[in-house]
Design an enzyme around this catalytic site. Structure first.
Site, PDB file in Angstrom:
ATOM      1  N   TRP A  21       0.839  -1.196   0.000  1.00  0.00           N
ATOM      2  CA  TRP A  21       0.000   0.000   0.000  1.00  0.00           C
ATOM      3  C   TRP A  21       0.875   1.247   0.000  1.00  0.00           C
ATOM      4  O   TRP A  21       1.837   1.363   0.752  1.00  0.00           O
ATOM      5  CB  TRP A  21      -0.906  -0.006   1.236  1.00  0.00           C
ATOM      6  CG  TRP A  21      -1.852   1.147   1.302  1.00  0.00           C
ATOM      7  CD1 TRP A  21      -2.642   1.626   0.302  1.00  0.00           C
ATOM      8  CD2 TRP A  21      -2.121   1.971   2.447  1.00  0.00           C
ATOM      9  NE1 TRP A  21      -3.397   2.692   0.731  1.00  0.00           N
ATOM     10  CE2 TRP A  21      -3.102   2.924   2.044  1.00  0.00           C
ATOM     11  CE3 TRP A  21      -1.653   1.991   3.753  1.00  0.00           C
ATOM     12  CZ2 TRP A  21      -3.592   3.894   2.921  1.00  0.00           C
ATOM     13  CZ3 TRP A  21      -2.148   2.949   4.623  1.00  0.00           C
ATOM     14  CH2 TRP A  21      -3.110   3.886   4.215  1.00  0.00           C
ATOM     15  N   ASP A  49       1.680  -9.144   0.304  1.00  0.00           N
ATOM     16  CA  ASP A  49       0.282  -8.743   0.431  1.00  0.00           C
ATOM     17  C   ASP A  49      -0.002  -7.508  -0.412  1.00  0.00           C
ATOM     18  O   ASP A  49       0.742  -6.527  -0.365  1.00  0.00           O
ATOM     19  CB  ASP A  49      -0.045  -8.443   1.899  1.00  0.00           C
ATOM     20  CG  ASP A  49      -1.492  -8.012   2.087  1.00  0.00           C
ATOM     21  OD1 ASP A  49      -2.367  -8.896   2.120  1.00  0.00           O
ATOM     22  OD2 ASP A  49      -1.746  -6.794   2.191  1.00  0.00           O
ATOM     23  N   TYR A  54      -5.185  -0.875  -4.502  1.00  0.00           N
ATOM     24  CA  TYR A  54      -3.942  -0.133  -4.337  1.00  0.00           C
ATOM     25  C   TYR A  54      -3.508   0.407  -5.698  1.00  0.00           C
ATOM     26  O   TYR A  54      -3.053  -0.317  -6.564  1.00  0.00           O
ATOM     27  CB  TYR A  54      -2.836  -1.018  -3.763  1.00  0.00           C
ATOM     28  CG  TYR A  54      -3.092  -1.518  -2.361  1.00  0.00           C
ATOM     29  CD1 TYR A  54      -4.076  -0.969  -1.550  1.00  0.00           C
ATOM     30  CD2 TYR A  54      -2.321  -2.550  -1.825  1.00  0.00           C
ATOM     31  CE1 TYR A  54      -4.302  -1.428  -0.265  1.00  0.00           C
ATOM     32  CE2 TYR A  54      -2.536  -3.021  -0.538  1.00  0.00           C
ATOM     33  CZ  TYR A  54      -3.529  -2.459   0.236  1.00  0.00           C
ATOM     34  OH  TYR A  54      -3.750  -2.934   1.513  1.00  0.00           O
ATOM     35  N   GLN A 172      -7.005  -9.807   8.850  1.00  0.00           N
ATOM     36  CA  GLN A 172      -5.981  -8.775   8.710  1.00  0.00           C
ATOM     37  C   GLN A 172      -6.456  -7.493   9.398  1.00  0.00           C
ATOM     38  O   GLN A 172      -7.085  -6.632   8.787  1.00  0.00           O
ATOM     39  CB  GLN A 172      -5.659  -8.506   7.237  1.00  0.00           C
ATOM     40  CG  GLN A 172      -4.467  -7.597   7.061  1.00  0.00           C
ATOM     41  CD  GLN A 172      -4.069  -7.417   5.608  1.00  0.00           C
ATOM     42  OE1 GLN A 172      -3.863  -6.281   5.165  1.00  0.00           O
ATOM     43  NE2 GLN A 172      -3.957  -8.499   4.862  1.00  0.00           N
ATOM     44  N   TRP A 200      -1.653  -5.443   9.898  1.00  0.00           N
ATOM     45  CA  TRP A 200      -1.151  -4.276   9.182  1.00  0.00           C
ATOM     46  C   TRP A 200      -0.832  -3.167  10.168  1.00  0.00           C
ATOM     47  O   TRP A 200      -1.348  -3.152  11.278  1.00  0.00           O
ATOM     48  CB  TRP A 200      -2.123  -3.805   8.103  1.00  0.00           C
ATOM     49  CG  TRP A 200      -3.479  -3.317   8.534  1.00  0.00           C
ATOM     50  CD1 TRP A 200      -4.584  -4.077   8.768  1.00  0.00           C
ATOM     51  CD2 TRP A 200      -3.886  -1.955   8.737  1.00  0.00           C
ATOM     52  NE1 TRP A 200      -5.661  -3.285   9.107  1.00  0.00           N
ATOM     53  CE2 TRP A 200      -5.256  -1.975   9.091  1.00  0.00           C
ATOM     54  CE3 TRP A 200      -3.222  -0.731   8.644  1.00  0.00           C
ATOM     55  CZ2 TRP A 200      -5.973  -0.798   9.366  1.00  0.00           C
ATOM     56  CZ3 TRP A 200      -3.942   0.431   8.919  1.00  0.00           C
ATOM     57  CH2 TRP A 200      -5.291   0.387   9.267  1.00  0.00           C
ATOM     58  N   PRO A 202       1.942  -2.649  11.959  1.00  0.00           N
ATOM     59  CA  PRO A 202       2.519  -3.069  13.237  1.00  0.00           C
ATOM     60  C   PRO A 202       3.458  -2.029  13.832  1.00  0.00           C
ATOM     61  O   PRO A 202       3.793  -2.097  15.013  1.00  0.00           O
ATOM     62  CB  PRO A 202       3.292  -4.344  12.864  1.00  0.00           C
ATOM     63  CG  PRO A 202       3.657  -4.150  11.430  1.00  0.00           C
ATOM     64  CD  PRO A 202       2.464  -3.439  10.826  1.00  0.00           C
ATOM     65  N   ARG A 223       5.893   9.935   5.983  1.00  0.00           N
ATOM     66  CA  ARG A 223       4.435   9.879   5.838  1.00  0.00           C
ATOM     67  C   ARG A 223       3.766  11.072   6.520  1.00  0.00           C
ATOM     68  O   ARG A 223       2.830  11.648   5.997  1.00  0.00           O
ATOM     69  CB  ARG A 223       3.888   8.571   6.434  1.00  0.00           C
ATOM     70  CG  ARG A 223       4.107   7.345   5.590  1.00  0.00           C
ATOM     71  CD  ARG A 223       3.319   6.180   6.140  1.00  0.00           C
ATOM     72  NE  ARG A 223       3.448   4.995   5.312  1.00  0.00           N
ATOM     73  CZ  ARG A 223       2.730   3.888   5.460  1.00  0.00           C
ATOM     74  NH1 ARG A 223       1.816   3.817   6.421  1.00  0.00           N
ATOM     75  NH2 ARG A 223       2.899   2.844   4.675  1.00  0.00           N
ATOM     76  N   GLN A 285      15.555  -0.832   4.476  1.00  0.00           N
ATOM     77  CA  GLN A 285      14.552  -0.849   5.544  1.00  0.00           C
ATOM     78  C   GLN A 285      14.156  -2.272   5.925  1.00  0.00           C
ATOM     79  O   GLN A 285      13.802  -2.545   7.061  1.00  0.00           O
ATOM     80  CB  GLN A 285      13.311  -0.078   5.091  1.00  0.00           C
ATOM     81  CG  GLN A 285      13.529   1.415   4.936  1.00  0.00           C
ATOM     82  CD  GLN A 285      12.318   2.102   4.323  1.00  0.00           C
ATOM     83  OE1 GLN A 285      11.754   1.631   3.341  1.00  0.00           O
ATOM     84  NE2 GLN A 285      11.931   3.230   4.904  1.00  0.00           N
TER      85      GLN A 285
END
Length: 329
Positions: A21, A49, A54, A172, A200, A202, A223, A285
């Site tokens: 996403w 996933d 998306y 989820q 999702w 986490p 973000r 990452q």
């Protein structure tokens, strides 16, 4: 990388999984996204996933290209349906299940999807219709297993009561140190019915990375600095929450791990969690994220972290509103 069984299925999924996403197909350059996929698979992440919504198919199309040529049994592919794909295409009705599944298969360049998930509950479609259509997809060999995302306990019970249909094996929900709501009913109900959690956010939309510092502007490119994502993250960006996260960082240091590893290991301490979905815009990452798999951390440190979060005013921790979705139960 450690692996866990996904519910009552025969799928063994990596404890850390790769999400798409706001990244694949829309958020980052294709070359960077391809490098992320390559590194994820190289680290032993076998679960990917995505969702049809998306980028209105862009994420699926990218993954279809990025995974082309790889042995199909070398990765586990999950996607979803429900969200708006056009002015008239939305929901979990039989016609939509058939149409959206075929479209996802074409974009992903595969004959079958390992895990097909209902992105949200559809109050406008009888659950019997949805479950029967999804079951037909499984029996036709287009889907191996079924799951759902952000369904309430009553939604789950409705589906469990439908006779003669294929079972759900995954749930989820949003789940992190900052959002523990699934523990009350969803996790116990799921555990009793052969359903695992694939969680999702986490890392609390990045807040649990520790990169947002109290009293300072969000880092450029993060973000929180984005106009859209920043508004969604607003409730988690309060001074009280950011101070709490800094305190949790001290506990992580005491454990000899990073804050990211600590937060992911906390999620994975729950036996009903099969995998924690992480997003990445660059391969590096993933190194830190993947290394959280299998970590053994003193449960007393986790308890202290939970106490720190419990002191945050409740109004500071809410579910983000995702455009086109009702994420509240």
């Amino acid at each position: 990388m450690h692996y866990r069984q996904l519910g009552s299925s025969d799928l063994e999924v990596s404890e850390i999984s790769l999400g798409s996403w706001m990244t694949f197909g829309v958020g980052i350059e294709r070359s960077a996204a391809a490098a992320v996929v390559d590194r994820a698979l190289g680290l032993g992440i076998n679960f990917i996933d995505t969702a049809n919504v998306y980028g209105r198919g862009a994420a699926e199309s990218f993954l279809g290209e990025a995974l082309a040529g790889r042995p199909r049994d070398s990765y586990i592919l999950a996607t979803k349906l429900f969200g708006p794909m056009s002015d008239s295409d939305r929901g979990l009705g039989r016609e939509q299940v058939v149409k959206q599944l075929d479209a996802s298969l074409a974009r992903l360049g595969t004959d079958y999807i390992d895990l097909y998930q209902c992105h949200r509950y559809d109050p406008d479609t009888p659950v019997e219709e949805t479950m029967e259509a999804l079951s037909d997809a499984v029996r036709a060999g287009k889907v191996r297993y079924l799951g759902f995302s952000e369904w309430s306990p009553s939604n789950i019970r409705e589906a469990l009561a439908v006779p003669g249909v294929e079972p759900f094996v995954s749930s989820q929900p949003q789940y992190s140190l900052l959002w523990r709501r699934p523990e009350k009913e969803v996790i116990p109900l799921s555990a009793a019915n052969g359903i695992s959690q694939i969680v999702w956010s986490p890392l609390g939309q990045g807040v649990l990375t520790g990169k947002y510092v109290p009293g300072q502007a969000p880092p450029a490119g993060s973000r929180a600095a984005d106009d859209v994502m920043g508004r969604m993250m607003g409730p988690k960006m309060t001074e009280a929450t950011l101070r709490a996260v800094q305190d949790i960082g001290l506990l992580a240091a005491e454990a000899g791990v990073t804050l990211v590893q600590f937060a992911l290991a906390w999620v994975l301490r729950e036996p009903n969690v099969a995998s924690a979905i992480v997003g990445a815009s660059r391969p590096g990452q993933l190194e830190e994220n993947a290394s959280a798999s299998g970590l053994a951390i003193d449960s007393e440190l986790f308890r202290q972290a939970e106490n720190i979060v419990a002191a945050i005013p409740r109004e500071d921790i809410t579910v983000p509103e995702v455009p086109g979705f009702n994420t509240r139960r």
